[in-house]
Design a protein around this motif. Structure first.
Motif, PDB file in Angstrom:
ATOM      1  N   HIS A 152      45.527  32.585  42.114  1.00  0.00           N
ATOM      2  CA  HIS A 152      46.061  33.833  42.190  1.00  0.00           C
ATOM      3  C   HIS A 152      45.954  35.188  42.136  1.00  0.00           C
ATOM      4  CE1 HIS A 152      47.810  30.671  45.548  1.00  0.00           C
ATOM      5  NE2 HIS A 152      47.019  29.954  44.695  1.00  0.00           N
ATOM      6  N   HIS A 153      45.809  35.498  41.058  1.00  0.00           N
ATOM      7  CA  HIS A 153      45.732  36.818  40.754  1.00  0.00           C
ATOM      8  C   HIS A 153      44.506  37.322  41.367  1.00  0.00           C
ATOM      9  CE1 HIS A 153      45.821  40.290  38.283  1.00  0.00           C
ATOM     10  NE2 HIS A 153      46.590  40.465  37.756  1.00  0.00           N
ATOM     11  N   GLU A 154      44.521  38.885  41.985  1.00  0.00           N
ATOM     12  CA  GLU A 154      43.672  38.992  42.337  1.00  0.00           C
ATOM     13  C   GLU A 154      42.016  39.251  42.479  1.00  0.00           C
ATOM     14  OE1 GLU A 154      45.031  44.402  42.889  1.00  0.00           O
ATOM     15  OE2 GLU A 154      45.998  43.033  44.218  1.00  0.00           O
ATOM     16  N   ALA A 155      42.340  39.563  40.156  1.00  0.00           N
ATOM     17  CA  ALA A 155      40.836  39.455  39.931  1.00  0.00           C
ATOM     18  C   ALA A 155      40.754  38.452  39.062  1.00  0.00           C
ATOM     19  CB  ALA A 155      41.644  40.766  38.976  1.00  0.00           C
ATOM     20  N   ALA A 156      41.763  37.406  39.558  1.00  0.00           N
ATOM     21  CA  ALA A 156      40.890  36.376  39.030  1.00  0.00           C
ATOM     22  C   ALA A 156      39.908  36.187  38.990  1.00  0.00           C
ATOM     23  CB  ALA A 156      41.879  34.951  39.792  1.00  0.00           C
ATOM     24  N   TRP A 157      38.504  36.415  40.207  1.00  0.00           N
ATOM     25  CA  TRP A 157      37.628  35.804  40.725  1.00  0.00           C
ATOM     26  C   TRP A 157      36.340  36.805  39.208  1.00  0.00           C
ATOM     27  CZ3 TRP A 157      33.421  39.521  41.739  1.00  0.00           C
ATOM     28  CH2 TRP A 157      34.183  40.765  42.737  1.00  0.00           C
ATOM     29  N   ARG A 158      37.233  37.321  38.421  1.00  0.00           N
ATOM     30  CA  ARG A 158      36.101  38.575  37.588  1.00  0.00           C
ATOM     31  C   ARG A 158      36.816  37.679  35.902  1.00  0.00           C
ATOM     32  NH1 ARG A 158      37.431  44.450  37.223  1.00  0.00           N
ATOM     33  NH2 ARG A 158      35.371  44.661  36.768  1.00  0.00           N
ATOM     34  N   HIS A 159      37.789  36.977  36.223  1.00  0.00           N
ATOM     35  CA  HIS A 159      37.716  36.471  34.805  1.00  0.00           C
ATOM     36  C   HIS A 159      36.842  35.649  34.398  1.00  0.00           C
ATOM     37  CE1 HIS A 159      40.147  34.738  31.252  1.00  0.00           C
ATOM     38  NE2 HIS A 159      40.740  36.275  31.746  1.00  0.00           N
ATOM     39  N   PRO A 160      36.176  35.551  32.846  1.00  0.00           N
ATOM     40  CA  PRO A 160      35.343  34.960  32.623  1.00  0.00           C
ATOM     41  C   PRO A 160      36.061  33.341  32.997  1.00  0.00           C
ATOM     42  CG  PRO A 160      36.311  36.237  30.909  1.00  0.00           C
ATOM     43  CD  PRO A 160      36.850  36.043  32.046  1.00  0.00           C
ATOM     44  N   LYS A 161      36.913  33.083  32.724  1.00  0.00           N
ATOM     45  CA  LYS A 161      37.736  31.537  32.621  1.00  0.00           C
ATOM     46  C   LYS A 161      37.996  31.150  33.947  1.00  0.00           C
ATOM     47  CE  LYS A 161      38.774  30.936  27.817  1.00  0.00           C
ATOM     48  NZ  LYS A 161      40.556  30.915  27.143  1.00  0.00           N
ATOM     49  N   SER A 162      37.418  31.908  34.537  1.00  0.00           N
ATOM     50  CA  SER A 162      37.404  31.275  36.196  1.00  0.00           C
ATOM     51  C   SER A 162      36.024  30.573  37.068  1.00  0.00           C
ATOM     52  CB  SER A 162      37.873  32.556  37.469  1.00  0.00           C
ATOM     53  OG  SER A 162      36.935  32.764  37.391  1.00  0.00           O
ATOM     54  N   SER A 163      36.238  30.249  37.873  1.00  0.00           N
ATOM     55  CA  SER A 163      34.909  28.904  37.687  1.00  0.00           C
ATOM     56  C   SER A 163      34.093  29.922  38.493  1.00  0.00           C
ATOM     57  CB  SER A 163      35.607  27.793  39.025  1.00  0.00           C
ATOM     58  OG  SER A 163      34.362  27.452  40.047  1.00  0.00           O
ATOM     59  N   ARG A 164      32.778  29.372  38.299  1.00  0.00           N
ATOM     60  CA  ARG A 164      31.617  30.102  38.873  1.00  0.00           C
ATOM     61  C   ARG A 164      31.082  29.427  40.319  1.00  0.00           C
ATOM     62  NH1 ARG A 164      29.900  34.416  35.343  1.00  0.00           N
ATOM     63  NH2 ARG A 164      30.835  33.936  33.392  1.00  0.00           N
ATOM     64  N   LEU A 165      31.570  27.932  40.679  1.00  0.00           N
ATOM     65  CA  LEU A 165      30.859  27.663  41.368  1.00  0.00           C
ATOM     66  C   LEU A 165      31.406  28.616  42.789  1.00  0.00           C
ATOM     67  CD1 LEU A 165      31.823  23.160  41.500  1.00  0.00           C
ATOM     68  CD2 LEU A 165      29.525  24.495  41.520  1.00  0.00           C
ATOM     69  N   PRO A 166      30.687  28.495  43.511  1.00  0.00           N
ATOM     70  CA  PRO A 166      30.557  29.068  44.889  1.00  0.00           C
ATOM     71  C   PRO A 166      32.138  28.638  45.962  1.00  0.00           C
ATOM     72  CG  PRO A 166      28.921  28.647  44.820  1.00  0.00           C
ATOM     73  CD  PRO A 166      29.261  28.151  44.335  1.00  0.00           C
ATOM     74  N   LEU A 167      32.873  29.455  46.405  1.00  0.00           N
ATOM     75  CA  LEU A 167      34.530  29.213  47.661  1.00  0.00           C
ATOM     76  C   LEU A 167      33.898  28.222  48.166  1.00  0.00           C
ATOM     77  CD1 LEU A 167      36.461  32.494  47.287  1.00  0.00           C
ATOM     78  CD2 LEU A 167      36.108  30.209  45.954  1.00  0.00           C
TER      79      LEU A 167
END
Length: 439
Positions: free
Chosen positions: A15-30
């Motif tokens: 839910h953080h708008e920068a989450a997609w850039r964080h190294p601990k977020s999922s790398r699977l396509p949405l």
């Protein structure tokens, strides 16, 4: 002792708008169903009441820097239903840009597929992109959206009640599949959605989906008081959450409904670290990845396209810098919360955008598992919430921490279930099954 309810709100990579850039977020396509299914399975292992998928009916203009597109939620939940067995499944669908007969069929189908685990988040779509995609120029006004929604509810409730519970006989020997006297038309003749009916499938396990709603304007609260069984709401502090809770419960009672049959679940986005320092460092990492101009653009969209480009990032804001929320035809309740925050705290635009980047106007906090559990207990026991709409800032990492570190603390305090007692979303939410209004 009553226990709190927890819904997992799955959106983007967090839910953080920068989450997609964080190294601990999922790398699977949405668009990979494994992403949604695996999060749902984690939430089910954590004994959550439900998961929730939002929807957007147009492409946001900041797609270059923000992933805000994912699978259509009703379709996605049909797949997730087959990958889970107990957790509730809630999908957004709009009363503004959907035909009630199709919506009634889709949600009844989902309820049958999931064996009674489906909820419908009822929205009156405000985004300007949506209107142009559905044959309308510009936006549908706030009052008109809710007028349409009232008629929509009349139609879909009638359709879900167009089959009696015992209409299906399936009598092979006698040659009768259904008792036709227990299947009826609704013959609705309204200005927006004339519908004959009946629905072309039997009544579903829950009778109808659990009704979820998220509008917090005066019109939205009145709508919730008449229809909702769970309410997602956004607050930036406990005081406004308590006031909203008391106000809405009173409105529900005034409608002749049992306030205990409507759950109020504020959005809650905790950043969890083993220590306060670690949690604060995590929050700083996310904010450093954020683009304030993306936040400025989103703020403009919330306020119906208002131009904030002339505001300096580091100058304290005043209420005069914002248009009147009561005249906003877009997301009125959220804009009221933003202006109230500005009046109370006088942040700079940069500070405001950082706060909104965390969860778009929902409550955010960084801290240890004990701090998070203490805060949830305080809100729950002090009349601010029946539970929470959990909005992890980074997925799946922060969800994993919540399940492994916070849930056991809540269970030890007797605040959260240790086993599922029922199999439907209504049983998780302790809601009664609606009687069919037939005949």
């Amino acid at each position: 002792m009553s226990r709190m309810h927890i819904n997992l709100f799955i959106q983007s990579r967090g839910h953080h708008e920068a989450a997609w850039r964080h190294p601990k977020s999922s790398r699977l396509p949405l668009t990979d169903i494994r992403y949604t299914a695996e999060l749902a399975q984690k939430a089910e292992a954590g004994l959550f009441d439900s998961i929730f998928l939002a929807d957007v009916l147009g492409l946001w203009n900041d797609v270059e820097s923000t992933p805000f597109n994912w699978l259509e939620p009703i379709t996605a939940l049909a797949a997730v239903a087959m990958a889970t067995s107990r957790i509730g499944l809630i999908a957004t669908c709009s009363t503004t840009y959907t035909e009630p007969y199709n919506l009634a069929r889709q949600f009844a189908s989902l309820d049958h597929i999931s064996k009674g685990r489906v909820g419908w988040n009822i929205v009156t779509t405000w985004s300007p992109q949506a209107g142009a995609n559905f044959g309308n120029i510009g936006q549908v006004g706030h009052a008109d959206r809710y007028e349409r929604a009232e008629e929509f509810m009349t139609v879909v409730k009638g359709l879900w009640d167009s089959w009696a519970d015992d209409a299906v006989l399936d009598d092979r020997a006698g040659g009768r599949y259904a008792d036709r006297t227990k299947v009826r038309t609704i013959d609705h003749k309204g200005p927006h959605n004339p519908v004959l009916g009946p629905l072309n499938m039997p009544r579903s396990p829950q009778g109808r989906p659990v009704f979820v709603q998220a509008g917090s304007s005066d019109t939205g609260k009145s709508f919730a008081a008449r229809h909702a069984e769970a309410v997602f709401t956004a607050h930036l502090e406990k005081a406004t959450a308590k006031a909203f809770y008391a106000d809405l419960k009173g409105l529900i009672e005034a409608e002749g409904r049992n306030p205990r049959q409507v759950l109020i679940l504020p959005g809650f986005s905790p950043i969890i670290g083993s220590t306060e320092v670690e949690a604060e460092r995590y929050a700083e990492e996310l904010n450093e990845l954020s683009d304030p101009e993306v936040g400025r653009h989103r703020l403009s969209q919330r306020f119906g396209g208002y131009d904030f480009s002339k505001l300096a990032l580091d100058q304290p804001l005043s209420v005069a810098d914002f248009p009147d929320p009561s005249k906003n035809e877009a997301s009125r309740s959220r804009t009221e919360a933003v202006v109230a925050l500005v009046a109370r705290e006088r942040p700079t635009l940069r500070q405001l955008l950082a706060k909104l980047a965390g969860a778009r106007g929902h409550f955010t906090v960084a801290g240890s598992p004990e701090k998070i559990a203490d805060l949830m207990q305080d809100w729950f026991e002090d009349g601010a919430a029946d539970g929470f709409n959990l909005m992890p800032p980074v997925l799946p990492h922060q969800l994993d921490l919540f399940i492994s570190e916070v849930v056991p603390l809540l269970q030890k305090r007797g605040l959260f279930r240790e086993v599922y007692q029922g199999e439907t979303l209504r049983s998780h939410f302790a809601l009664s099954r609606p009687e069919v209004r037939f005949g």
